[in-house]
Design a protein around this motif. Structure first.
Motif, PDB file in Angstrom:
ATOM      1  N   ARG A 103       8.079   9.760   1.737  1.00 47.35           N
ATOM      2  CA  ARG A 103       7.682   8.415   2.138  1.00 47.35           C
ATOM      3  C   ARG A 103       8.463   7.430   1.270  1.00 47.35           C
ATOM      4  O   ARG A 103       8.546   7.604   0.055  1.00 47.35           O
ATOM      5  N   ILE A 104       9.008   6.392   1.893  1.00 50.04           N
ATOM      6  CA  ILE A 104       9.731   5.353   1.161  1.00 50.04           C
ATOM      7  C   ILE A 104       8.882   4.083   1.200  1.00 50.04           C
ATOM      8  O   ILE A 104       8.523   3.594   2.263  1.00 50.04           O
ATOM      9  N   ILE A 105       8.565   3.554   0.023  1.00 53.84           N
ATOM     10  CA  ILE A 105       7.784   2.329  -0.096  1.00 53.84           C
ATOM     11  C   ILE A 105       8.659   1.293  -0.801  1.00 53.84           C
ATOM     12  O   ILE A 105       9.103   1.514  -1.932  1.00 53.84           O
ATOM     13  N   LYS A 106       8.899   0.171  -0.149  1.00 51.88           N
ATOM     14  CA  LYS A 106       9.754  -0.865  -0.723  1.00 51.88           C
ATOM     15  C   LYS A 106       8.982  -1.623  -1.798  1.00 51.88           C
ATOM     16  O   LYS A 106       7.820  -1.973  -1.617  1.00 51.88           O
ATOM     17  N   LEU A 107       9.662  -1.885  -2.912  1.00 48.20           N
ATOM     18  CA  LEU A 107       9.010  -2.489  -4.070  1.00 48.20           C
ATOM     19  C   LEU A 107       9.423  -3.926  -4.342  1.00 48.20           C
ATOM     20  O   LEU A 107       8.822  -4.583  -5.167  1.00 48.20           O
ATOM     21  N   GLY A 108      10.454  -4.403  -3.705  1.00 48.53           N
ATOM     22  CA  GLY A 108      10.929  -5.751  -4.000  1.00 48.53           C
ATOM     23  C   GLY A 108      12.333  -5.687  -4.569  1.00 48.53           C
ATOM     24  O   GLY A 108      13.039  -4.692  -4.432  1.00 48.53           O
ATOM     25  N   ASN A 109      12.753  -6.744  -5.237  1.00 50.71           N
ATOM     26  CA  ASN A 109      14.107  -6.817  -5.763  1.00 50.71           C
ATOM     27  C   ASN A 109      14.134  -6.594  -7.273  1.00 50.71           C
ATOM     28  O   ASN A 109      13.215  -7.006  -7.986  1.00 50.71           O
ATOM     29  N   MET A 117      14.691  -2.547  -4.199  1.00 48.29           N
ATOM     30  CA  MET A 117      14.186  -1.331  -4.840  1.00 48.29           C
ATOM     31  C   MET A 117      13.132  -0.673  -3.959  1.00 48.29           C
ATOM     32  O   MET A 117      12.466  -1.340  -3.155  1.00 48.29           O
ATOM     33  N   ALA A 118      13.005   0.639  -4.124  1.00 44.23           N
ATOM     34  CA  ALA A 118      12.019   1.396  -3.355  1.00 44.23           C
ATOM     35  C   ALA A 118      11.536   2.570  -4.184  1.00 44.23           C
ATOM     36  O   ALA A 118      12.218   3.027  -5.109  1.00 44.23           O
ATOM     37  N   MET A 119      10.352   3.037  -3.835  1.00 42.65           N
ATOM     38  CA  MET A 119       9.823   4.260  -4.428  1.00 42.65           C
ATOM     39  C   MET A 119       9.825   5.308  -3.330  1.00 42.65           C
ATOM     40  O   MET A 119       9.300   5.077  -2.244  1.00 42.65           O
ATOM     41  N   ILE A 120      10.414   6.460  -3.615  1.00 50.02           N
ATOM     42  CA  ILE A 120      10.380   7.577  -2.667  1.00 50.02           C
ATOM     43  C   ILE A 120       9.494   8.637  -3.282  1.00 50.02           C
ATOM     44  O   ILE A 120       9.605   8.937  -4.470  1.00 50.02           O
ATOM     45  N   GLU A 121       8.580   9.178  -2.475  1.00 50.52           N
ATOM     46  CA  GLU A 121       7.623  10.147  -2.992  1.00 50.52           C
ATOM     47  C   GLU A 121       7.386  11.249  -1.972  1.00 50.52           C
ATOM     48  O   GLU A 121       7.631  11.069  -0.772  1.00 50.52           O
ATOM     49  N   LEU A 122       6.910  12.379  -2.458  1.00 50.12           N
ATOM     50  CA  LEU A 122       6.494  13.465  -1.581  1.00 50.12           C
ATOM     51  C   LEU A 122       5.107  13.112  -1.049  1.00 50.12           C
ATOM     52  O   LEU A 122       4.191  12.819  -1.819  1.00 50.12           O
ATOM     53  N   VAL A 123       4.949  13.134   0.254  1.00 48.00           N
ATOM     54  CA  VAL A 123       3.747  12.627   0.908  1.00 48.00           C
ATOM     55  C   VAL A 123       2.496  13.388   0.479  1.00 48.00           C
ATOM     56  O   VAL A 123       1.461  12.795   0.188  1.00 48.00           O
ATOM     57  N   ASP A 124       2.564  14.695   0.402  1.00 42.21           N
ATOM     58  CA  ASP A 124       1.372  15.504   0.143  1.00 42.21           C
ATOM     59  C   ASP A 124       0.900  15.447  -1.304  1.00 42.21           C
ATOM     60  O   ASP A 124      -0.182  15.925  -1.609  1.00 42.21           O
ATOM     61  N   PHE A 125       1.689  14.870  -2.195  1.00 40.37           N
ATOM     62  CA  PHE A 125       1.305  14.830  -3.597  1.00 40.37           C
ATOM     63  C   PHE A 125       0.686  13.498  -4.002  1.00 40.37           C
ATOM     64  O   PHE A 125       0.315  13.322  -5.137  1.00 40.37           O
ATOM     65  N   ASN A 126       0.553  12.552  -3.096  1.00 41.05           N
ATOM     66  CA  ASN A 126      -0.070  11.276  -3.400  1.00 41.05           C
ATOM     67  C   ASN A 126      -1.550  11.385  -3.066  1.00 41.05           C
ATOM     68  O   ASN A 126      -1.961  11.204  -1.926  1.00 41.05           O
ATOM     69  N   GLU A 127      -2.374  11.657  -4.066  1.00 42.89           N
ATOM     70  CA  GLU A 127      -3.805  11.863  -3.862  1.00 42.89           C
ATOM     71  C   GLU A 127      -4.526  10.546  -3.568  1.00 42.89           C
ATOM     72  O   GLU A 127      -5.512  10.516  -2.855  1.00 42.89           O
ATOM     73  N   ILE A 128      -4.045   9.439  -4.112  1.00 47.48           N
ATOM     74  CA  ILE A 128      -4.708   8.148  -3.919  1.00 47.48           C
ATOM     75  C   ILE A 128      -4.574   7.702  -2.469  1.00 47.48           C
ATOM     76  O   ILE A 128      -5.527   7.261  -1.846  1.00 47.48           O
ATOM     77  N   TYR A 129      -3.379   7.834  -1.915  1.00 47.75           N
ATOM     78  CA  TYR A 129      -3.117   7.368  -0.558  1.00 47.75           C
ATOM     79  C   TYR A 129      -3.830   8.235   0.476  1.00 47.75           C
ATOM     80  O   TYR A 129      -4.295   7.748   1.485  1.00 47.75           O
TER      81      TYR A 129
END
Length: 185
Positions: A103-109, A117-129
């Motif tokens: 998942r790519i989440i844009k963070l701003g400039n 800038m963006a944060m890329i993460e593995l979807v199944d490892f984000n417990e909060i989301y």
């Protein structure tokens, strides 16, 4: 013109680009999320998702296929610890997911050069989301549950029997009555 050319060169020669993507993929597998630019995140997504698909257990049923897939992934990642992590804990988590592992989440400039800038993460490892969403039952294409209808009926009956049968007392709202009385007078 660059019609039909899908590779984002990222301003680097081929060897530098491959090394950078391999290092970013190893960091993503190790830390489960990384911060980078949007362009690099999109390039990394295209690089790492086929590797995650190769690590899934359904693709590694036999020893020969498993060894072959490990060697293909190692050729791209060049880090045996990342390959071990990928074929271990990451493959377990993504076993039932048909694709879309990142998942790519844009963070701003960025402050220094104003890069997106963006944060890329593995979807199944984000417990909060994923905490707010209940797990869905797997269904076939016809929409029926894989479990038999008798088993689900028994589970529903036991749940109803165990639930306490207490009714809440009715509470009248005196504020509405006062307003109605004032309006009549």
């Amino acid at each position: 013109m660059r019609h039909g050319k899908k590779v984002n060169h990222l301003g680097r020669k081929a060897a530098h680009r491959k090394s950078m993507l391999a290092n970013m993929a190893c960091s993503l597998i190790e830390h489960k999320r990384i911060n980078t630019t949007v362009a690099k995140a999109k390039a990394l997504k295209q690089f790492v998702e086929p590797l995650i698909t190769k690590s899934k257990t359904e693709n590694n049923q036999t020893v020969e296929k498993g060894t072959h897939n490990r060697r293909i992934v190692f050729k791209s990642l060049r880090d045996k610890y990342a390959v071990t992590e990928l074929f271990g804990s990451v493959a377990e988590k993504v076993a039932d997911r048909p694709g879309g592992y990142t998942r790519i989440i844009k963070l701003g400039n960025r402050l220094g050069d104003n890069a997106d800038m963006a944060m890329i993460e593995l979807v199944d490892f984000n417990e909060i989301y994923n905490a707010g969403k209940p797990k869905k039952q797997k269904t076939t294409r016809r929409g029926r549950s894989k479990k038999s209808d008798d088993a689900t009926a028994v589970v529903e009956e036991t749940a109803k029997a165990e639930a306490p049968k207490a009714e809440a007392p009715k509470v009248e709202e005196p504020k509405a009555d006062k307003k109605a009385d004032d309006a009549k007078e």
